[in-house]
Enzyme design. Structure first.
Site, PDB file in Angstrom:
ATOM      1  N   HIS A  48       6.450   5.518   1.772  1.00  0.00           N
ATOM      2  CA  HIS A  48       7.610   5.159   2.585  1.00  0.00           C
ATOM      3  C   HIS A  48       8.442   6.388   2.948  1.00  0.00           C
ATOM      4  O   HIS A  48       9.651   6.274   3.158  1.00  0.00           O
ATOM      5  CB  HIS A  48       8.471   4.125   1.849  1.00  0.00           C
ATOM      6  N   ARG A  73       2.754   9.347  -5.083  1.00  0.00           N
ATOM      7  CA  ARG A  73       2.329   8.028  -4.617  1.00  0.00           C
ATOM      8  C   ARG A  73       1.669   8.167  -3.252  1.00  0.00           C
ATOM      9  O   ARG A  73       2.322   8.501  -2.266  1.00  0.00           O
ATOM     10  CB  ARG A  73       3.509   7.054  -4.519  1.00  0.00           C
ATOM     11  N   ASP A  87      -7.012  17.238  -5.397  1.00  0.00           N
ATOM     12  CA  ASP A  87      -7.451  18.613  -5.181  1.00  0.00           C
ATOM     13  C   ASP A  87      -6.288  19.592  -5.066  1.00  0.00           C
ATOM     14  O   ASP A  87      -6.415  20.753  -5.463  1.00  0.00           O
ATOM     15  CB  ASP A  87      -8.326  18.707  -3.921  1.00  0.00           C
ATOM     16  N   GLU A 151       2.884  -5.682  -6.789  1.00  0.00           N
ATOM     17  CA  GLU A 151       4.059  -5.923  -5.950  1.00  0.00           C
ATOM     18  C   GLU A 151       4.141  -7.332  -5.392  1.00  0.00           C
ATOM     19  O   GLU A 151       4.985  -7.596  -4.526  1.00  0.00           O
ATOM     20  CB  GLU A 151       4.061  -4.914  -4.790  1.00  0.00           C
ATOM     21  N   ASP A 177       8.962  -5.074  -2.831  1.00  0.00           N
ATOM     22  CA  ASP A 177       7.957  -5.950  -2.233  1.00  0.00           C
ATOM     23  C   ASP A 177       7.785  -7.225  -3.042  1.00  0.00           C
ATOM     24  O   ASP A 177       7.460  -8.279  -2.481  1.00  0.00           O
ATOM     25  CB  ASP A 177       6.627  -5.215  -2.094  1.00  0.00           C
TER      26      ASP A 177
END
Length: 256
Positions: A48, A73, A87, A151, A177
């Site tokens: 977000h 996230r 990575d 969520e 959510d």
């Protein structure tokens, strides 16, 4: 050279409370500033926030010499996105919107090299200090921490199956959510939402995995900690800046 130890993962295993902050400003200077504020962990959000891989890379560099642990996230439970974040050096990932055991299994596989998973191999990524950690593919999983975010009521119904998978270190409850999917969008403090979160925390803890949650409400944060949550985000950089700026300006405007 040895691989970096994931002290956050060890703290979760030891059931030590880890207090964190959400970072959505997508800026390495902000991350550097927050990294020495005393938080145990900082969530670098790309779901977000307008945060892309090169920016996350610079944020990981900015936090590298602090005692605050970075959690990243991804925008989605995507194998390619997860590979790229690993990575560039992310050791702890929070995967959003995991609904069931199959989606959880896919997230685990994305973080593991074959034959245990499908992570693509790179000989000289930042994760291995550009090839200096010679045995990186053999030892990296010991220091990877995978957190899966539930969520919806459907996902919460599958908590035990999600948490039971080898490779899952914790389950995180996404209150925004969850509230929306329960019909209470924006009402994170609604009694039914709070009750659902407290119940979910206790169920996660009962599986032996770590439970986490985000809330900017101090009273709710303490309730969730009392329920058994061990990694709790107690606010966000956006919230701190916005509300602090408004409060400062308001004090002078009111005086005028």
């Amino acid at each position: 050279m040895n691989i970096r130890i994931n002290h956050f993962k060890r703290a979760l295993k030891a059931k030590q409370l880890q207090v964190g902050l959400w970072s959505g400003l997508s800026n390495n200077i902000t991350v550097e500033l927050l990294a020495n504020a005393g938080f145990d962990w900082l969530l670098l959000d790309t779901e977000h926030s307008p945060n892309e891989l090169p920016m996350v890379h610079s944020q990981l560099q900015a936090i590298a010499h602090s005692t605050t642990h970075p959690i990243v996230r991804p925008a989605w439970n995507d194998t390619v996105v997860i590979k790229r974040l690993l990575d560039v050096g992310a050791q702890t990932l929070l995967i959003p919107f995991v609904q069931d055991e199959e989606e959880a299994r896919r997230a685990v596989a994305a973080t593991r090299y074959p034959p245990l998973g499908v992570r693509g191999y790179s000989a000289a990524a930042r994760a291995s200090d550009y090839g200096r950690v010679k045995n990186y593919p053999l030892v990296c999983e010991e220091e990877l921490c995978l957190l899966l975010q539930v969520e919806t009521p459907h996902a919460i119904g599958n908590i035990e199956a999600i948490a039971a998978l080898e490779g899952v270190d914790g389950v995180f409850i996404g209150p925004g959510d969850l509230a929306a999917s329960m019909g209470y969008i924006g009402q994170l403090g609604h009694p039914e939402v709070v009750a659902a979160i407290e119940s979910a925390i206790k169920r996660i803890v009962a599986t032996g995995k770590a439970a986490g949650v985000l809330t900017g409400d101090e009273a709710l944060a303490r309730r969730y900690i009392a329920a058994g949550a061990t990694y709790v985000a107690i606010g966000s950089d956006i919230g701190l800046l916005a509300r602090g700026a408004e409060a400062l300006c308001g004090r002078f405007k009111q005086a005028a």
